[in-house]
Design a protein around this motif. Sequence first.
Motif, mmCIF file in Angstrom:
data_model
loop_
_atom_site.group_PDB
_atom_site.id
_atom_site.type_symbol
_atom_site.label_atom_id
_atom_site.label_comp_id
_atom_site.label_asym_id
_atom_site.label_seq_id
_atom_site.Cartn_x
_atom_site.Cartn_y
_atom_site.Cartn_z
ATOM 1 N N CYS A 15 0.822 -1.380 -0.107
ATOM 2 C CA CYS A 15 -0.010 -0.205 0.193
ATOM 3 C C CYS A 15 0.902 1.130 -0.134
ATOM 4 O O CYS A 15 0.572 2.253 -0.705
ATOM 5 N N PHE A 16 1.998 1.357 0.730
ATOM 6 C CA PHE A 16 2.889 2.433 0.723
ATOM 7 C C PHE A 16 3.934 2.389 -0.170
ATOM 8 O O PHE A 16 4.943 3.348 -0.090
ATOM 9 N N GLN A 17 3.795 1.471 -1.379
ATOM 10 C CA GLN A 17 5.136 1.560 -2.391
ATOM 11 C C GLN A 17 4.758 2.791 -3.260
ATOM 12 O O GLN A 17 5.807 3.198 -3.547
ATOM 13 N N ASN A 18 3.761 3.104 -3.460
ATOM 14 C CA ASN A 18 3.359 4.346 -4.341
ATOM 15 C C ASN A 18 3.870 5.533 -3.552
ATOM 16 O O ASN A 18 3.822 6.640 -4.359
ATOM 17 N N TYR A 19 4.138 5.941 -2.294
ATOM 18 C CA TYR A 19 4.376 7.306 -1.559
ATOM 19 C C TYR A 19 5.861 7.089 -1.038
ATOM 20 O O TYR A 19 6.359 6.046 -0.814
ATOM 21 N N THR A 20 6.462 8.232 -1.115
ATOM 22 C CA THR A 20 7.618 8.396 -0.416
ATOM 23 C C THR A 20 7.653 8.547 0.984
ATOM 24 O O THR A 20 6.543 8.702 1.859
ATOM 25 N N ALA A 21 8.718 8.453 1.551
ATOM 26 C CA ALA A 21 8.698 8.323 3.190
ATOM 27 C C ALA A 21 8.131 9.691 3.828
ATOM 28 O O ALA A 21 7.533 9.796 4.840
ATOM 29 N N PRO A 22 8.579 10.912 3.315
ATOM 30 C CA PRO A 22 7.954 12.127 3.975
ATOM 31 C C PRO A 22 6.422 12.088 3.649
ATOM 32 O O PRO A 22 5.793 12.532 4.821
#
Length: 215
Positions: A15-22
């Motif tokens: 799920c979080f692969q498309n978003y960056t860490a910030p």
Amino acid sequence: MAESTPESDLGSIECFQNYTAPEVFIQGLAGIVNQQDVEAMIRAQKQMLQRFEKTNEMLINCNALSVNRLKTAGSEFKKHTALLLEMKKDLDHIFKRIRILKTKLAAQYPQGFAAASTSAALKEDSDAEEVAAATRDEKCKESASMSDKDTKSLQSDDLKQTDEELDGDDDREDGGGDEEGDNCVRRRQKRSSSSTESANGTSANDTSPCTSDTG
């Protein structure tokens, strides 16, 4: 409680692969903060911004008006100062001419100039004395009017006191009966008779030396 399985962990990571860490960190913070409080803060900031904009506009208008008024006042002040300087120069020139004329007249006609100066001085003194006398008369009139008012007020107070005393005597006489009334009448008659006798005695004493001289 459901145990975390490797499959579920893999799904959450996907799920979080498309978003960056910030971005993931900001989304987590957004979930923690209350959105209603944030909206209230934004509304308060907008209201304060509107108020500050209005006050800035008012201050700008006030500054513009003050600048215009200052310009007009400065120009008028400069005109007045120039006028006063011109008047001073004119007056200095006039007094200088007067001094020159006085010196010429004193040199050409010394006796007449001296007589005129003395008469002018006497006239000034007489005018000053008349003014002082008028002021003294006014002060005397004011003091006399004040004294008349004071005497009238004192006389009115004395008359009131005598009227009150007479009214009290009449009340006492009416309440005391007929005998006391007769006694009061007799006392008054005795006083009147004694006063007449004393008056007759003084008149006789006044006439006695005349009769002795004629005898």
